[in-house]
Scaffold this motif. Structure first.
Motif, mmCIF file in Angstrom:
data_model
loop_
_atom_site.group_PDB
_atom_site.id
_atom_site.type_symbol
_atom_site.label_atom_id
_atom_site.label_comp_id
_atom_site.label_asym_id
_atom_site.label_seq_id
_atom_site.Cartn_x
_atom_site.Cartn_y
_atom_site.Cartn_z
ATOM 1 N N PRO A 191 0.848 -1.206 0.000
ATOM 2 C CA PRO A 191 0.000 0.000 0.000
ATOM 3 C C PRO A 191 0.881 1.253 0.000
ATOM 4 N N TYR A 192 1.381 1.616 -1.183
ATOM 5 C CA TYR A 192 2.393 2.668 -1.282
ATOM 6 C C TYR A 192 1.931 4.019 -0.757
ATOM 7 N N ASN A 193 0.624 4.264 -0.774
ATOM 8 C CA ASN A 193 0.141 5.545 -0.261
ATOM 9 C C ASN A 193 0.357 5.662 1.246
ATOM 10 N N HIS A 194 0.738 4.561 1.896
ATOM 11 C CA HIS A 194 1.061 4.587 3.328
ATOM 12 C C HIS A 194 2.543 4.289 3.586
ATOM 13 N N GLN A 195 3.362 4.305 2.524
ATOM 14 C CA GLN A 195 4.752 3.879 2.684
ATOM 15 C C GLN A 195 5.567 4.807 3.592
ATOM 16 N N HIS A 196 5.185 6.085 3.650
ATOM 17 C CA HIS A 196 5.905 7.002 4.541
ATOM 18 C C HIS A 196 5.626 6.693 6.008
ATOM 19 N N LYS A 197 4.597 5.886 6.261
ATOM 20 C CA LYS A 197 4.276 5.480 7.626
ATOM 21 C C LYS A 197 4.950 4.149 7.966
ATOM 22 N N TYR A 198 4.810 3.164 7.067
ATOM 23 C CA TYR A 198 5.406 1.860 7.396
ATOM 24 C C TYR A 198 6.915 1.837 7.203
ATOM 25 N N PHE A 199 7.472 2.894 6.588
ATOM 26 C CA PHE A 199 8.932 3.005 6.476
ATOM 27 C C PHE A 199 9.601 2.907 7.848
ATOM 28 N N PHE A 200 9.013 3.552 8.859
ATOM 29 C CA PHE A 200 9.616 3.618 10.187
ATOM 30 C C PHE A 200 9.777 2.235 10.833
ATOM 31 N N ILE A 201 8.879 1.316 10.515
ATOM 32 C CA ILE A 201 8.924 0.007 11.171
ATOM 33 C C ILE A 201 9.445 -1.102 10.251
ATOM 34 N N THR A 202 9.894 -0.727 9.049
ATOM 35 C CA THR A 202 10.399 -1.742 8.119
ATOM 36 C C THR A 202 11.872 -1.528 7.815
ATOM 37 N N LEU A 203 12.180 -0.647 6.886
ATOM 38 C CA LEU A 203 13.560 -0.527 6.393
ATOM 39 C C LEU A 203 14.578 -0.150 7.471
ATOM 40 N N PRO A 204 14.382 0.920 8.253
ATOM 41 C CA PRO A 204 15.430 1.272 9.228
ATOM 42 C C PRO A 204 15.744 0.173 10.241
ATOM 43 N N PRO A 205 14.768 -0.380 10.961
ATOM 44 C CA PRO A 205 15.144 -1.366 11.985
ATOM 45 C C PRO A 205 15.426 -2.765 11.456
ATOM 46 N N LEU A 206 14.944 -3.103 10.258
ATOM 47 C CA LEU A 206 15.002 -4.497 9.818
ATOM 48 C C LEU A 206 15.999 -4.791 8.705
ATOM 49 N N LEU A 207 16.579 -3.765 8.065
ATOM 50 C CA LEU A 207 17.474 -4.009 6.939
ATOM 51 C C LEU A 207 18.660 -4.879 7.334
ATOM 52 N N PHE A 208 19.334 -4.556 8.437
ATOM 53 C CA PHE A 208 20.505 -5.325 8.855
ATOM 54 C C PHE A 208 20.151 -6.712 9.392
ATOM 55 N N PRO A 209 19.238 -6.794 10.391
ATOM 56 C CA PRO A 209 19.000 -8.122 10.997
ATOM 57 C C PRO A 209 18.284 -9.112 10.086
ATOM 58 N N THR A 210 17.691 -8.661 9.000
ATOM 59 C CA THR A 210 16.998 -9.592 8.103
ATOM 60 C C THR A 210 17.723 -9.683 6.761
ATOM 61 N N TYR A 211 17.509 -8.721 5.884
ATOM 62 C CA TYR A 211 18.005 -8.817 4.511
ATOM 63 C C TYR A 211 19.532 -8.852 4.433
#
Length: 377
Positions: A191-211
Motif C-alpha cells: 500500500p504505497y500511499n502509506h509507505q511514509h508510515k510503514y517506512f519507520f517500522i520496516t527498512l530502518p530497523p530491519l534491513l541489517f537483521p533480516t536482509y
C-alpha cells in the motif's frame, strides 16, 4: 573515462588489464565525448580532478584513521567491560548495548573508507584491513559490500543499475516518474500511499537483521568468498564466547538483535538521506559529474555531523572522488560548489534533521503520485 579514473588508485596496475580489451583508436572525425554528455563540464571536471591531485587531497592521513580504529576498539571493549564489571542488570545492559551499537556503526563508516581504498596508499593494505573491520568486527563480507557498493557509485539512483534502490517496487515506490508508471500499470505490491508510515517500522530497523544478514552470507557462499566466510566466522566465535560467558541465552539473543536493529536504523537514515529525496530515473548516460549531482546531496558540516555520518554529510564530494580520504572532503567542497555554480548545477546542502524529514516527505509524495495514477480511469 571519469568513472574509471575515480575508482582506481593504482593506474599502472589496472592498465595492464586494459591492454587485451583495446580494439582500436577513434577515427579522427569521431567526437571524444558522447552526445549525451556536457563536453565543457567534462573538461572542467577533469581540470578539477587534476587540481585535487596537485593539492594532495587524495593522500590519506593515517593518524586520522588510526584514531578512528582505536576509538572503535575502545568502545567495543568498553561494551563488554561494563557487563563484566557491573553485572547484567538492566542499566549495565542498556549502556553496553549503546556502546556496542556506536562501535558497530563507526566500524561501518571505517570499512566504507577501506572499501574505497582511501586509508592506505597501497591497495593490498586497504583490502587486508577491510577484511578485519568488515568481516571480523562487523560480521559481514567485505567482497559482498564491494560488489554492491561499486555498482551504486557507478550509477547512483539509476533503476536496474543501482542495487541500493532495488527496494522499488517491491517494498517502496521511489521517484516521481516510477511512481506514476507503477500506478498507470496498476502494479501494487504494497500500500504505497502509506509507505511514509510503514517506512519507520520496516527498512530502518530491519534491513541489517533480516536482509543484509542473509544476503551477505548468500553472496559469500554462492560466489565462493571462502576467505571472507572464515573471517566472518571469527566475529561470531568472538561475540558468542565473550558475551556468552556473561549472559544467558535469551539475554544474549536480545543483545545481538537489539544492537543490529539500532545499528540498522542509524545506517539507513544516514545512507538514505543523501539519495532517496533526489532524482531517481533510468540511466541517461550523462557525464560523471551530472550523474553524481543529480543523485546526491550534502548535509551541513559540524563536528557531530561529521562523526555521526562518517563524513557522508559530504556525499557529493564523496561520489565525485570516491577514493578521497574523508578528512579532505571539506577542502574540496568550495571547489565543487564553484564548478556547480559555473555550469548551473544545483548543489544541495541541508540541515541534518531536514535531510531526515526529506526521506519521509519524498516517500509520501511518491506514494501519493502512485495512488492518484492507480485510481485514475
Amino acid at each position: 573515462q571519469d568513472a574509471f579514473v575515480a575508482f582506481h588508485v593504482d593506474k599502472v596496475l589496472v592498465s595492464k588489464y586494459l591492454k587485451p580489451l583495446q580494439i582500436g583508436e577513434l577515427a579522427p572525425d569521431q567526437p571524444s565525448i558522447e552526445p549525451t554528455k556536457n563536453e565543457m563540464l567534462v573538461k572542467d571536471f577533469r581540470e578539477l580532478r587534476a587540481t585535487v591531485e596537485r593539492m594532495g587531497l587524495l593522500e590519506p592521513n593515517q593518524l586520522f584513521f588510526f584514531l578512528l580504529l582505536a576509538h572503535i576498539l575502545l568502545l567495543d571493549t568498553a561494551a563488554w567491560l561494563i557487563l563484566f564489571c557491573f553485572g547484567t542488570s538492566l542499566l549495565p545492559f542498556v549502556f553496553s548495548l549503546l556502546l556496542l551499537t556506536i562501535s558497530q556503526v563507526q566500524a561501518s563508516w571505517l570499512q566504507h573508507d577501506l572499501g574505497h581504498l582511501s586509508v592506505f596508499r597501497k591497495t593490498k593494505w586497504n583490502h587486508l584491513l577491510h577484511k578485519f573491520v568488515m568481516c571480523h568486527l562487523i560480521g559481514a563480507s567485505a567482497k559482498w559490500w564491494t560488489l554492491l557498493h561499486s555498482q551504486h557509485h557507478a550509477k547512483p539512483n539509476c533503476f536496474h543499475k543501482d542495487p541500493d534502490i532495488d527496494m522499488h517496487p517491491f517494498l517502496f515506490t521511489l521517484g516521481k516518474k516510477f511512481s506514476v508508471e507503477l500506478g498507470i500499470k496498476k502494479k501494487k505490491y504494497m500500500p504505497y500511499n502509506h509507505q511514509h508510515k510503514y517506512f519507520f517500522i520496516t527498512l530502518p530497523p530491519l534491513l541489517f537483521p533480516t536482509y543484509f544478514h542473509c544476503h551477505t552470507f548468500y553472496i559469500a557462499y554462492t560466489k565462493k568468498y571462502w576467505a571472507d566466510l572464515a573471517w566472518m566466522l571469527t566475529f561470531y566465535i568472538r561475540f558468542f564466547y565473550t558475551y556468552g560467558s556473561l549472559l544467558e541465552t535469551k539475554t544474549l539473543n536480545s543483545l545481538i538483535s537489539l544492537h543490529r536493529m539500532l545499528e540498522s536504523s542509524w545506517f539507513v537514515w544516514v545512507s538514505q538521506m543523501n539519495h532517496i529525496p533526489m532524482d531517481i530515473d533510468y540511466d541517461k548516460n550523462l557525464d560523471w559529474m551530472s550523474t553524481q549531482l543529480l543523485a546526491t546531496c550534502n548535509v551541513e558540516q559540524s563536528l557531530f555531523n561529521d562523526w555521526f555520518t562518517g563524513h557522508l554529510n559530504f556525499q557529493i564530494e564523496h561520489h565525485l572522488f570516491p577514493t578521497m580520504p574523508r578528512h579532505n572532503y571539506w577542502k574540496v567542497a568550495p571547489l565543487v560548489k564553484s564548478l556547480c555554480a559555473k555550469h548551473g548545477i544545483e548543489y544541495q546542502c541541508k540541515p541534518l534533521l531536514t535531510a531526515f524529514a526529506d526521506i519521509v516527505h519524498s516517500l509520501k509524495t511518491s506514494g501519493e503520485l502512485w495512488h492518484d495514477a492507480y485510481l485514475h480511469k
